[in-house]
Design an enzyme around this catalytic site. Structure first.
Site, PDB file in Angstrom:
ATOM      1  N   ALA A  25       0.839  -1.215   0.000  1.00 20.90           N
ATOM      2  CA  ALA A  25       0.000   0.000   0.000  1.00 20.90           C
ATOM      3  C   ALA A  25       0.863   1.251   0.000  1.00 20.90           C
ATOM      4  O   ALA A  25       0.515   2.272   0.581  1.00 20.90           O
ATOM      5  CB  ALA A  25      -0.934  -0.011   1.210  1.00 20.90           C
ATOM      6  N   ALA A  27       3.279   4.024  -2.502  1.00 25.21           N
ATOM      7  CA  ALA A  27       2.882   4.979  -3.543  1.00 25.21           C
ATOM      8  C   ALA A  27       2.317   4.266  -4.775  1.00 25.21           C
ATOM      9  O   ALA A  27       1.266   4.640  -5.300  1.00 25.21           O
ATOM     10  CB  ALA A  27       4.093   5.833  -3.926  1.00 25.21           C
ATOM     11  N   GLY A  29       1.349   0.910  -5.190  1.00 26.19           N
ATOM     12  CA  GLY A  29       0.191   0.055  -4.909  1.00 26.19           C
ATOM     13  C   GLY A  29      -1.077   0.893  -4.793  1.00 26.19           C
ATOM     14  O   GLY A  29      -2.139   0.525  -5.321  1.00 26.19           O
ATOM     15  N   ARG A  48       1.521  -4.665   5.035  1.00 27.12           N
ATOM     16  CA  ARG A  48       2.015  -5.466   6.173  1.00 27.12           C
ATOM     17  C   ARG A  48       1.777  -4.718   7.488  1.00 27.12           C
ATOM     18  O   ARG A  48       1.896  -5.306   8.555  1.00 27.12           O
ATOM     19  CB  ARG A  48       3.500  -5.763   5.998  1.00 27.12           C
ATOM     20  CG  ARG A  48       4.328  -4.496   6.008  1.00 27.12           C
ATOM     21  CD  ARG A  48       5.772  -4.717   5.720  1.00 27.12           C
ATOM     22  NE  ARG A  48       6.371  -3.447   5.319  1.00 27.12           N
ATOM     23  CZ  ARG A  48       7.616  -3.108   5.544  1.00 27.12           C
ATOM     24  NH1 ARG A  48       8.410  -3.957   6.139  1.00 27.12           N
ATOM     25  NH2 ARG A  48       8.085  -1.951   5.148  1.00 27.12           N
ATOM     26  N   SER A 128       3.784   7.720  -9.866  1.00 26.64           N
ATOM     27  CA  SER A 128       2.503   7.522  -9.175  1.00 26.64           C
ATOM     28  C   SER A 128       1.818   8.845  -8.851  1.00 26.64           C
ATOM     29  O   SER A 128       0.590   8.940  -8.922  1.00 26.64           O
ATOM     30  CB  SER A 128       2.718   6.702  -7.906  1.00 26.64           C
ATOM     31  OG  SER A 128       3.621   7.362  -7.052  1.00 26.64           O
ATOM     32  N   LYS A 179      16.644   1.456 -15.772  1.00 25.96           N
ATOM     33  CA  LYS A 179      16.629   2.921 -15.927  1.00 25.96           C
ATOM     34  C   LYS A 179      16.757   3.623 -14.576  1.00 25.96           C
ATOM     35  O   LYS A 179      17.088   4.807 -14.528  1.00 25.96           O
ATOM     36  CB  LYS A 179      15.406   3.390 -16.719  1.00 25.96           C
ATOM     37  CG  LYS A 179      14.048   3.079 -16.103  1.00 25.96           C
ATOM     38  CD  LYS A 179      13.616   3.974 -14.979  1.00 25.96           C
ATOM     39  CE  LYS A 179      12.404   3.410 -14.280  1.00 25.96           C
ATOM     40  NZ  LYS A 179      12.064   4.107 -13.025  1.00 25.96           N
ATOM     41  N   ASP A 232      10.229   5.016 -20.081  1.00 26.57           N
ATOM     42  CA  ASP A 232      10.391   5.156 -18.628  1.00 26.57           C
ATOM     43  C   ASP A 232      11.696   5.866 -18.284  1.00 26.57           C
ATOM     44  O   ASP A 232      11.780   6.606 -17.299  1.00 26.57           O
ATOM     45  CB  ASP A 232      10.346   3.764 -17.985  1.00 26.57           C
ATOM     46  CG  ASP A 232       9.967   3.825 -16.507  1.00 26.57           C
ATOM     47  OD1 ASP A 232       9.727   4.939 -15.998  1.00 26.57           O
ATOM     48  OD2 ASP A 232       9.929   2.765 -15.866  1.00 26.57           O
ATOM     49  N   SER A 242      10.824  11.772  -9.493  1.00 23.41           N
ATOM     50  CA  SER A 242      11.508  10.475  -9.392  1.00 23.41           C
ATOM     51  C   SER A 242      12.454  10.468  -8.200  1.00 23.41           C
ATOM     52  O   SER A 242      13.309  11.338  -8.055  1.00 23.41           O
ATOM     53  CB  SER A 242      12.299  10.191 -10.672  1.00 23.41           C
ATOM     54  OG  SER A 242      13.322   9.239 -10.392  1.00 23.41           O
ATOM     55  N   ASN A 244      14.722   8.183  -7.622  1.00 24.27           N
ATOM     56  CA  ASN A 244      16.083   7.819  -8.050  1.00 24.27           C
ATOM     57  C   ASN A 244      16.825   9.040  -8.592  1.00 24.27           C
ATOM     58  O   ASN A 244      18.001   9.247  -8.297  1.00 24.27           O
ATOM     59  CB  ASN A 244      16.005   6.700  -9.094  1.00 24.27           C
ATOM     60  CG  ASN A 244      15.531   5.405  -8.464  1.00 24.27           C
ATOM     61  OD1 ASN A 244      16.245   4.816  -7.663  1.00 24.27           O
ATOM     62  ND2 ASN A 244      14.314   4.992  -8.771  1.00 24.27           N
TER      63      ASN A 244
END
Ligand SMILES: NC(=O)c1ccc[n+]([C@@H]2O[C@H](COP(=O)([O-])OP(=O)(O)OC[C@H]3O[C@@H](n4cnc5c(N)ncnc54)[C@H](O)[C@@H]3O)[C@@H](O)[C@H]2O)c1
Ligand SMILES: O=P(O)(O)OC[C@H](O)CO
Length: 323
Positions: A25, A27, A29, A48, A128, A179, A232, A242, A244
């Site tokens: 649950a 970002a 999901g 979880r 997301s 990526k 992507d 992003s 990353n």
């Protein structure tokens, strides 16, 4: 207005409401749950940390979706194996990472653990935060079982989310995974203000690098030019949304990796992926010059400036080798 002729030849698609279990649950999901609910499907979003148990969440579902970050995939799948998953339902993996223990992709892991189930990879340029705002986006669902991919396509496809099928799960998954390493490099490039020429050179050579590794590991070349590859990479390497990219940007600003990750407070898969990728590249003897500099940077072996110098001072060579 004329109807798109290709749509006439497509098979009828099931539009009945299905029940999905979405594991994770976080970002991604949560955004996938929003997309499925938008299409009238029922979603059991499992975390979880709160809510229904895993056993309750998978009860009588038609599709299982994993949007768990890489470090949680093995432990969750092990838990699932002790439970009764409805027979033969598609398992969709939306994780973009590599398993540090086996160096395998999430779809390879799911396929190994659940051989009776069709495995579908969902991957594309999908930040997301933009999807949750209802902005238009596109993605790819890839599987060796095309029927399963088509079911997943209809589950998520809508007027705000265009979903393509593919028969290349490995290429689709590796594009989205590799990526993230390049997004860290792109963040460094922008953080150091190296300019547009440098960024274009970086991304173009990075695509060559991704294709070199990705095809060695079983992906098809053309897939890396598609949404889940180049698409992507463009999204992740050009957006401050992003995580990353933000890792690389923060390192270029002189922050430590620990500081950047603490400030992020969320998953940046590229850090673990870089380490696993370098293990694969050494083992398989695949040249990965850009990823190697990212690896050294993340492992405190080099500064951002030195990484740029190292890339610029490599031996001169042709852009493409004749076949
Ligand atoms: N956020 C995006 O825009 C986006 C888009 C496409 C793909 N992805 C990919 O989806 C995956 C998840 O990303 P996210 O953005 O949702 O990250 P996140 O940090 O927001 O959420 C991670 C989720 O994984 C779960 N998780 C982590 N460790 C676990 C464990 N040991 N056991 C069970 N669950 C565990 C967390 O509880 C959480 O639900 C990543 O692989 C990411 O690359 C993210
Ligand atoms: O925030 P990131 O860097 O994990 O990127 C999210 C998605 O992978 C973009 O497609």
């Amino acid at each position: 207005m004329t109807q798109d002729s290709t749509s006439l030849s497509q098979p009828p698609v099931p539009h009945q409401p299905l029940t999905l279990a979405i594991l994770g649950a976080g970002a991604w999901g949560s955004a996938l749950a929003q997309l499925a609910r938008y299409n009238g499907h029922t979603v059991n979003l499992w975390s979880r940390r709160f809510g229904n148990s895993l056993e309750e969440s998978i009860n009588a579902v038609d599709v299982l979706v994993s949007a768990i970050s890489m470090r949680g995939v093995a432990v969750t799948a092990q838990q699932l194996q002790t439970l009764k998953l409805p027979e033969k339902i598609p398992i969709v993996t939306a994780t973009k990472g590599l398993d540090p223990d086996s160096t395998r992709t999430p779809s390879q892991l799911w396929g190994n653990w659940f051989p009776q189930h069709p495995i579908v990879v969902l991957s594309g340029p999908n930040l997301s935060a933009e999807i949750e705002q209802g902005l238009p986006a596109a993605t790819v669902v890839a599987s060796e079982n095309l029927e399963a991919a088509k079911i997943v396509q209809t589950v998520f496809a809508s007027n705000r989310f265009r979903v393509y099928t593919s028969s290349d799960p490995m290429g689709t998954e590796l594009g989205g995974t590799l990526k993230n390493v390049i997004a860290i490099a792109a963040g460094v490039c922008d953080g150091l203000q190296l300019g547009t020429n440098a960024k274009s050179a970086l991304l173009t050579r990075a695509l060559t690098e991704i294709i070199r590794i990705g095809t060695h590991l079983g992906g098809k070349t053309e897939t890396f030019f598609g949404l889940s590859g180049l698409g992507d990479m463009l999204t992740t390497c050009n957006s401050a949304l992003s995580r990353n990219y933000r890792v690389g940007y923060g390192l270029a600003e002189g922050k430590s990796l620990e500081q950047v990750l603490t400030e992020l407070g969320s998953t940046a898969e590229g850090v673990n992926t870089t380490n696993v990728l370098i293990e694969i590249a050494h083992r398989e003897r695949i040249p990965v010059p850009i990823s190697w500099q990212v690896y050294q940077l993340l492992n405190h072996q080099i500064t951002p400036q030195k990484a740029v110098e190292a890339l610029m001072e490599r031996d001169l060579k042709p852009e493409f080798y004749d076949r």
